[in-house]
Write a protein that holds these residues in place. Sequence first.
Motif, PDB file in Angstrom:
ATOM      1  N   UNK A  59     -19.455 -12.652  15.444  1.00  0.00           N
ATOM      2  CA  UNK A  59     -20.905 -12.481  15.423  1.00  0.00           C
ATOM      3  C   UNK A  59     -21.502 -13.320  16.542  1.00  0.00           C
ATOM      4  N   UNK A  60     -22.632 -12.867  17.068  1.00  0.00           N
ATOM      5  CA  UNK A  60     -23.299 -13.587  18.149  1.00  0.00           C
ATOM      6  C   UNK A  60     -24.623 -14.116  17.610  1.00  0.00           C
ATOM      7  N   UNK A  61     -24.822 -15.413  17.766  1.00  0.00           N
ATOM      8  CA  UNK A  61     -26.018 -16.057  17.251  1.00  0.00           C
ATOM      9  C   UNK A  61     -26.449 -17.120  18.254  1.00  0.00           C
ATOM     10  N   UNK A  62     -27.660 -16.998  18.795  1.00  0.00           N
ATOM     11  CA  UNK A  62     -28.195 -17.970  19.745  1.00  0.00           C
ATOM     12  C   UNK A  62     -27.253 -18.196  20.914  1.00  0.00           C
ATOM     13  N   UNK A  63     -26.794 -17.126  21.515  1.00  0.00           N
ATOM     14  CA  UNK A  63     -25.927 -17.156  22.694  1.00  0.00           C
ATOM     15  C   UNK A  63     -24.558 -17.785  22.447  1.00  0.00           C
ATOM     16  N   UNK A  64     -24.155 -17.912  21.202  1.00  0.00           N
ATOM     17  CA  UNK A  64     -22.829 -18.431  20.879  1.00  0.00           C
ATOM     18  C   UNK A  64     -22.054 -17.371  20.111  1.00  0.00           C
ATOM     19  N   UNK A  65     -20.792 -17.346  20.305  1.00  0.00           N
ATOM     20  CA  UNK A  65     -19.943 -16.402  19.584  1.00  0.00           C
ATOM     21  C   UNK A  65     -19.197 -17.162  18.500  1.00  0.00           C
ATOM     22  N   UNK A  66     -19.302 -16.669  17.281  1.00  0.00           N
ATOM     23  CA  UNK A  66     -18.598 -17.262  16.154  1.00  0.00           C
ATOM     24  C   UNK A  66     -17.480 -16.308  15.751  1.00  0.00           C
ATOM     25  N   UNK A  67     -16.263 -16.802  15.737  1.00  0.00           N
ATOM     26  CA  UNK A  67     -15.106 -15.981  15.389  1.00  0.00           C
ATOM     27  C   UNK A  67     -14.453 -16.567  14.142  1.00  0.00           C
ATOM     28  N   UNK A  68     -14.190 -15.710  13.171  1.00  0.00           N
ATOM     29  CA  UNK A  68     -13.517 -16.120  11.949  1.00  0.00           C
ATOM     30  C   UNK A  68     -12.170 -15.424  11.882  1.00  0.00           C
ATOM     31  N   UNK A  69     -11.096 -16.196  11.791  1.00  0.00           N
ATOM     32  CA  UNK A  69      -9.752 -15.629  11.682  1.00  0.00           C
ATOM     33  C   UNK A  69      -9.375 -15.565  10.207  1.00  0.00           C
ATOM     34  N   UNK A  70      -8.852 -14.428   9.800  1.00  0.00           N
ATOM     35  CA  UNK A  70      -8.439 -14.228   8.423  1.00  0.00           C
ATOM     36  C   UNK A  70      -6.991 -13.763   8.432  1.00  0.00           C
ATOM     37  N   UNK A  71      -6.126 -14.463   7.744  1.00  0.00           N
ATOM     38  CA  UNK A  71      -4.732 -14.036   7.639  1.00  0.00           C
ATOM     39  C   UNK A  71      -4.617 -12.985   6.550  1.00  0.00           C
ATOM     40  N   UNK A  72      -3.791 -11.957   6.765  1.00  0.00           N
ATOM     41  CA  UNK A  72      -3.620 -10.950   5.720  1.00  0.00           C
ATOM     42  C   UNK A  72      -2.909 -11.549   4.524  1.00  0.00           C
ATOM     43  N   UNK A  73      -3.126 -10.961   3.331  1.00  0.00           N
ATOM     44  CA  UNK A  73      -2.442 -11.502   2.158  1.00  0.00           C
ATOM     45  C   UNK A  73      -0.934 -11.375   2.300  1.00  0.00           C
ATOM     46  N   UNK A  74      -0.224 -12.358   1.823  1.00  0.00           N
ATOM     47  CA  UNK A  74       1.232 -12.342   1.886  1.00  0.00           C
ATOM     48  C   UNK A  74       1.786 -11.679   0.636  1.00  0.00           C
ATOM     49  N   UNK A  75       2.775 -10.813   0.821  1.00  0.00           N
ATOM     50  CA  UNK A  75       3.439 -10.213  -0.322  1.00  0.00           C
ATOM     51  C   UNK A  75       4.272 -11.270  -1.016  1.00  0.00           C
ATOM     52  N   UNK A  76       4.369 -11.159  -2.321  1.00  0.00           N
ATOM     53  CA  UNK A  76       5.195 -12.080  -3.077  1.00  0.00           C
ATOM     54  C   UNK A  76       6.495 -11.382  -3.437  1.00  0.00           C
ATOM     55  N   UNK A  77       7.510 -12.151  -3.641  1.00  0.00           N
ATOM     56  CA  UNK A  77       8.778 -11.578  -4.056  1.00  0.00           C
ATOM     57  C   UNK A  77       9.945 -12.253  -3.376  1.00  0.00           C
ATOM     58  N   UNK A  78      11.053 -11.536  -3.359  1.00  0.00           N
ATOM     59  CA  UNK A  78      12.292 -12.048  -2.789  1.00  0.00           C
ATOM     60  C   UNK A  78      12.175 -12.230  -1.284  1.00  0.00           C
ATOM     61  N   UNK A  79      12.890 -13.219  -0.791  1.00  0.00           N
ATOM     62  CA  UNK A  79      12.948 -13.433   0.655  1.00  0.00           C
ATOM     63  C   UNK A  79      13.734 -12.300   1.296  1.00  0.00           C
ATOM     64  N   UNK A  80      13.440 -12.024   2.551  1.00  0.00           N
ATOM     65  CA  UNK A  80      14.141 -10.971   3.284  1.00  0.00           C
ATOM     66  C   UNK A  80      15.651 -11.213   3.281  1.00  0.00           C
ATOM     67  N   UNK A  81      16.050 -12.462   3.329  1.00  0.00           N
ATOM     68  CA  UNK A  81      17.478 -12.800   3.339  1.00  0.00           C
ATOM     69  C   UNK A  81      18.160 -12.529   1.993  1.00  0.00           C
ATOM     70  N   UNK A  82      17.374 -12.303   0.928  1.00  0.00           N
ATOM     71  CA  UNK A  82      17.934 -12.067  -0.404  1.00  0.00           C
ATOM     72  C   UNK A  82      18.197 -10.600  -0.715  1.00  0.00           C
ATOM     73  N   UNK A  83      17.662  -9.678   0.089  1.00  0.00           N
ATOM     74  CA  UNK A  83      17.910  -8.256  -0.172  1.00  0.00           C
ATOM     75  C   UNK A  83      19.211  -7.846   0.503  1.00  0.00           C
ATOM     76  N   UNK A  84      19.873  -6.856  -0.067  1.00  0.00           N
ATOM     77  CA  UNK A  84      21.192  -6.452   0.413  1.00  0.00           C
ATOM     78  C   UNK A  84      21.202  -4.993   0.851  1.00  0.00           C
ATOM     79  N   UNK A  85      21.900  -4.723   1.932  1.00  0.00           N
ATOM     80  CA  UNK A  85      22.096  -3.363   2.421  1.00  0.00           C
ATOM     81  C   UNK A  85      22.771  -2.538   1.331  1.00  0.00           C
ATOM     82  N   UNK A  86      22.252  -1.345   1.062  1.00  0.00           N
ATOM     83  CA  UNK A  86      22.804  -0.476   0.035  1.00  0.00           C
ATOM     84  C   UNK A  86      22.226  -0.700  -1.350  1.00  0.00           C
ATOM     85  N   UNK A  87      21.419  -1.734  -1.516  1.00  0.00           N
ATOM     86  CA  UNK A  87      20.815  -2.040  -2.810  1.00  0.00           C
ATOM     87  C   UNK A  87      19.854  -0.919  -3.215  1.00  0.00           C
TER      88      UNK A  87
END
Length: 116
Positions: free
Chosen positions: A24-52
């Motif tokens: 947003x632009x307010x009084x000649x300044x730009x305000x930027x808000x960074x938002x991280x996407x929600x993280x999925x919960x569950x098993x780590x990538x290293x815990x899943x197995x090929x063929x599962x």
Amino acid sequence: QNVQPGHFGSREDAFQGPSVFTASICFSAVHVTMISPPQLEGRALSDVKLGEVLDGKVVGVAKNALFMDIGCVVEGHLTKMNMNGESPESYSMDQTVKVKITDINTERSKIELSLV
């Protein structure tokens, strides 16, 4: 990057992954808000197995693929090519589908799936 007032955009941060921002632009300044996407919960990538074999829940439908919550911190990707001739559009959000892990790419944090 040029940003218009009220513009939504995204960028890839090499250290923290994808982020979403608003500006947003307010009084000649730009305000930027960074938002991280929600993280999925569950098993780590290293815990899943090929063929599962897992029950996956449809969390995204695209023209050529489904995105599946398989209980892992990374969504599974089920391409049309691995859907036994079915169309991704024939599935609905939150539908449960039996899937098999056919590829795990830890460098790119990707899991490829096929229908069982």
